[in-house]
Structures are given as C-alpha cells and as structure tokens.
Design an enzyme around this catalytic site. Structure first.
Site, PDB file in Angstrom:
ATOM      1  CD  GLU A   1      -2.308   2.230  -2.803  1.00 29.10           C
ATOM      2  OE1 GLU A   1      -3.765   2.687  -3.582  1.00 29.10           O
ATOM      3  OE2 GLU A   1      -1.332   2.443  -2.625  1.00 29.10           O
TER       4      GLU A   1
ATOM      5  CG  ASP B   1      -2.229   1.088   1.630  1.00 27.05           C
ATOM      6  OD1 ASP B   1      -3.083   0.827   0.970  1.00 27.05           O
ATOM      7  OD2 ASP B   1      -1.815   1.971   2.469  1.00 27.05           O
TER       8      ASP B   1
END
Ligand code: GLC
Length: 588
Positions: A305, A228
């Site tokens: 990401e 993330d």
C-alpha cells in the site's frame, strides 16, 4: 510498443483498427500475477456472536460464498490485538488476535478452511507504527529519554527554550500535529493518530522484530502480506519541515503533485526499498526460487500500500527483488473520462512491464469512498474523504451504472485485481450517517472538516429481511446500515439476472476461463475519443474486446462480434449505451 495482432487465433478480424500493443501475455504459472483477491474488513463482514462487530468465526462460515463468487484469495484487514483507535491499524500485539475478532485458533481454522476451498490468505502487516499500548512503546515511556527502548520509536526533544514546540512542523494524516509530547518533555512522531507511534526503522532491532513477525505468520500458513503504509517507514534524514499538505488516503484528488519539484520527507524515501529486499529474501526462503523444486503455486507474496505520485514510483516497489504487487492507486483515482482511464492503463502497464511486474488493479477499499458512490460525483472534482449529511450527494443510479462499467473494464485487464467486500453487491457508501455514529479518528482530528472513512466500512448485508440484514444474529451493527442495503443484500441478488452480484460472478468466471489476467492487451483505434476500446488476446487464446462508452451518444457494437457480458442492459439494436461496458467475442 509494437503493432498488435490484427487477427485472432482463428484468423478473424479483431477490430475496426487494431492499435498499439500495451502489454504482452505473461506466463500464468505464478498465481499472484493474475489473481483476483477479495478484501475482507473483519469488523464488517460477518458477525458470529451478535455483538455487532464482525469476527473470524463469522468469516470462516461465510467463505464458501467467496468460492462461489470466483475469487482466488482473500486479504484480511488487521485482526491483531488492538485498542481499535484506528479500527485495528493500531497493533498492540502482532502475534495475537483481538478478543473482538476471536482467538489464535480461529485464524488457524480460517486459514485451513480457506485453503480447503482453494482460497489463498493474505494478512495485513502494519510496520510503520504500532499502538501506543504495544509493550515496546510502554517501556519506551517508562525508561525515559536516551534509553534503548526509546530508540525503537521516533522520540525527539522539542524546539524553543523549554522544548515546548514540536520538533518539526509535520501534520498527521488524520489532522492535527504529527507529534505528541510525553510527561518527561520529549515528543514522539505519529504520522497518523497519537495512539499510533511511528517505529524507528533505522534501528536494526525493529527490522529484526518484523522479520520475526513475518516468519511467525508464514509458519502459520499465510500466503502473503498486504503491507500498510509501505511508503512511510523511512523518513528523510534530519526530519526537515514540510509546508505542503500530506496527500495520502482521502485527500488525494487524482492530480499529480510535484510539490514544486520537492519530495515529501515522510513518504517514499529510497531507504524503504532495502527493507522490502530483506523481506523478499524471507518470503523466498519458504519457496526457494531458481531451484529445480520451485513451484510458483507456492509463492508467498507482498503487496504494497504505497500512495506515491506516479505509476513509475509505484513500480519501484515491485522490482524483481522487492514486493510482488503494489496497489494501482493511479487507476483508482483516474477521473471517469476515456482519455484519463486509457492513460492510466497504458502508463501502469508500461511501468510494471519495465520491471517485469504485474499491475494490481483496484477500485475500492476501506479508505476511500466506494466506487459506486465516487463515480456518481461530478467528474474531475476533488475526491472527498467521506460524504455526510449536508454534503453534496452522489447520483446513486449513475454511480452504480458507472461502477459496474468500471469493474467490467478492470476485470478485462491483465494483471491482478483486488475487490473490496460489498462492491460485488454494488453497495454505495453510507452518505447520510449521523456524525455521532462516526468512529474514524479523522472526523475528530480534522476538527470535523473531513468526515472520514466510516461510510465505506458499514457491515455487509446478507439477507434483506433479517435483523442487521443478516450481518449477525442480533440487530447490532457497530456502524448503522443504510436502508438501501436491505434491497442490495446477497439473498436479493443471488441468481437474479442482471444483478450486480451475478455480473461479478459472470465476469470472474469468464476472466478465469479466458485467462484474461495473463493475456496481452492492445488498444483499438477508431471508436472515437469517448470510448475505451481494448482487446485482450494472447496467442492461441480466444480474444475478448472490452468497450466502455463514456460519451453522450450510443456506440455501435462492431460487426462480427457478439456480447459476452454487458455491465448494463444490452440493447437489441447493437448499440452500446453511455456509461456501459461490454466484453465482446468473435461471433460464431
Ligand atoms: C493505511 C490503512 C488505513 C490506516 C492507515 C494507518 O492507509 O489502509 O486504514 O488508517 O494505514 O495505519
């Protein structure tokens, strides 16, 4: 680039005019170079206990659906202990499960069941920030300024005589200031919600902790991590002011932002790469490379990401000693125009090839308007961060038609691809959700300017006639489901010719059979500016042409080729209609 093959393995003419080769065939022994990975958003996939929130036992029961769909792996959004201020992306304990999702034993059972179905399991890792309810942050608060505990996060004194001004002018991604003041007067940084304090990645203790967390989950048997906000961990020295908008997640618009040549101090700093080199060493230690026993089938992987400015910047995350994959957000954001799609495909493949990495295609996820809705909005306009009552509404039929064509294009391309739960049903976003039902912190933090991401997070419909459309045993759902979801439920589409579900199944099966994920790709010239025309044709394999018509008139299907799969009603007269894609193979 070199000139492509002009004939296939059987010597048949490939195309009206084979153009340049964009990518050479890969060795397909490493699964992650060509895998199709299905993102499960645990809150919204399957609810086993009827509390209206999806959970791990619900997922485990439904896994055979994914084997039948034909994907290779799953990625699970966070299921860790969390106060759920940002739907689990605010982690209070990285080594345990939130009771709303189940228990640790449920993850073990899920991993075992998935592996039994030949599905690999990727979990989400959230290293940029924790929850403010994490034990480390709580002790940072109680020990006070100057303590070692505070060094694990980004605490600073404020500006002004009384320190009442935040340490710099950064805005949070969800709106409002990126700093919050604590009782003793210091401020802490949170690029997202105040309940998501950023870690201090300059501190070796933070690095050691995350290596230990990686090992914890690798030891439990996971096959990899989706990382993330991978571009956010390191901030520029001195935390200099930044006057431009933040451009992440829902406020991106498909335009390259060069910020007048300046680089945002909170994103994509060189220092992040050292972290990923360390992590790669940890993952490799589970399946040592360059040793006689190395079997790439057992590779554990990292997927970034990273919302960065260009395919070249994204490729820096997948250099040989860093991560394996990085989401191709350039492709996700490309406007629905042949020239934009082609440019994105060419640039991404070139950038990946330059570092020997695959491209990781994606069209939808839990942070963006689903592509069945996004592609029904006017082409070339800013991509909204959520759609609600009173907003311009997408053209649903057009959006679905284009979404099916977009996926048909994506799954013909070499590389890996991620699917977001429900896109295989052609689900649109919920675009008329009452604002009172919204849960994404973006809605409140932006002063009701950005609706946020709830529209793409609505629970899955499994059975058209059941309460909660079969999401769980009760009629409860943590977000309301739009009525249209009933007619798009799995049981309404399974086995129905022409349904979106059957289109995905056909594409995934053919992609696997023809090994398109590891094929070579060439552009085909001669169809005109409004057509994306490509051929995936590795040596010794059957070649597949993919044509996407983005123009106003129909395009003739070339002689000597027959339709293998079409994204929409294929016409009998050999014409490809507007907003339709086909896979063609040489006619028998
Ligand atoms: C990532 C997640 C998003 C989350 C944010 C903060 O972008 O995908 O859902 O809100 O990080 O963790």
């Amino acid at each position: 680039m070199t000139t492509a093959e002009t004939t296939d393995a059987l010597g048949r003419i490939l195309a009206p005019a084979a153009g340049v080769r964009l990518h050479r065939a890969d060795d397909d022994s490493a699964w992650w170079r060509h895998a199709v990975i299905y993102q499960i958003y645990p809150r919204s996939w399957a609810d086993s206990d009827g509390d209206g929130v999806g959970d791990l036992p619900g997922i485990t029961v439904r896994l055979p659906y994914l084997r039948d769909l034909g994907v290779d792996a799953i990625w699970l959004s966070p299921f860790y202990t969390s106060p759920q201020a940002d739907a689990g992306y605010d982690v209070a304990d990285y080594r345990d499960i939130d009771p709303i999702f189940g228990k640790l034993a449920d993850v073990d059972a899920l991993i075992e069941a998935a592996h039994g179905l030949c599905l690999r399991v990727i979990v989400d890792l959230v290293p940029n920030h924790s929850s403010d309810e994490h034990a480390w942050f709580q002790s940072a608060l109680s020990t006070g300024p100057g303590s070692l505990e505070r060094e694990r996060y980004v605490f600073r004194d404020g500006l002004g005589d009384d320190g009442a001004q935040p340490p710099n002018n950064w805005e949070s991604v969800f709106g409002g200031p990126a700093w919050t003041r604590v009782a003793d007067g210091q401020w802490y940084l949170h690029l997202f919600d105040p309940k998501q304090p950023d870690f201090n990645w300059e501190n070796p203790e933070v690095r050691a902790e995350f290596e230990s967390i990686l090992r914890y989950w690798l030891d439990r048997g996971v096959d990899g991590f989706r990382v993330d906000v991978a571009h956010g961990l390191i901030k520029a020295e001195g935390l200099p002011d930044w006057d431009e908008p933040l451009h992440m997640l829902g406020d991106a618009d498909g335009v390259d932002h060069d910020h007048g040549g300046k680089h945002p101090p909170m994103w994509d700093q060189d220092g992040v790469h050292e972290v990923y080199r360390e992590w790669r060493r940890v993952l490799n230690s589970y399946n040592p490379v360059d040793t006689p026993g190395h079997d790439p089938a057992h590779d554990r992987v990292l997927c970034a990401e990273a919302w960065v400015d260009s395919p070249e910047r994204a490729a820096r995350y997948v250099r040989a000693d860093e991560m394996h994959q990085a989401f191709n957000f350039d492709f996700l954001q490309a406007p629905w125009r042949a020239s934009d799609l082609l440019e994105s495909i060419e640039d991404s493949l070139a950038a990946g090839d330059a570092v020997g990495a695959p491209t990781t295609w994606v069209l939808s996820n839990h942070d963006v308007v689903r592509h069945a809705s996004r592609l029904g909005l006017p082409v070339g306009e800013r991509r909204p961060n959520g759609i609600g009552i009173g907003d311009p509404q997408p053209d649903a039929a057009l959006g679905l038609q284009r979404a099916r064509a977009a996926t048909t294009l994506m799954l013909a391309l070499p590389g890996s691809a991620y699917l977001y739960q429900g896109e295989e049903l052609g689900l649109p976003d919920s675009t008329d959700m009452p604002d009172e039902a919204r849960q994404d912190p973006t809605w409140e933090r932006s002063g009701h300017e950005e609706r946020g991401r709830d529209g793409c997070r609505v629970p899955m419909p499994w059975e058209g006639d059941a309460p909660s459309y079969g999401f769980g045993p009760s009629d409860r759902t943590w977000l309301p489901q739009p009525e249209i979801y009933g007619s798009l439920a799995v049981d309404r589409q399974r086995g129905v010719a022409g349904s979106t579900l059957e289109l995905y199944r056909a594409l995934l099966a053919a992609r696997r059979d023809l090994r398109l994920g590891s094929g070579s790709l060439s552009r085909i010239d001669g169809y005109g500016d409004d057509v994306v025309a490509l051929v995936n044709a590795a040596d010794g394999r059957a070649s597949v042409q993919v044509l996407v018509n983005l123009g106003v008139g129909a395009v003739p299907v070339p002689e000597g080729w027959e339709v293998l799969i079409a994204s929409g009603p294929a016409t009998a007269d050999g014409q490809l209609p507007t907003d339709t894609a086909v896979w063609l193979r040489p006619a028998e």
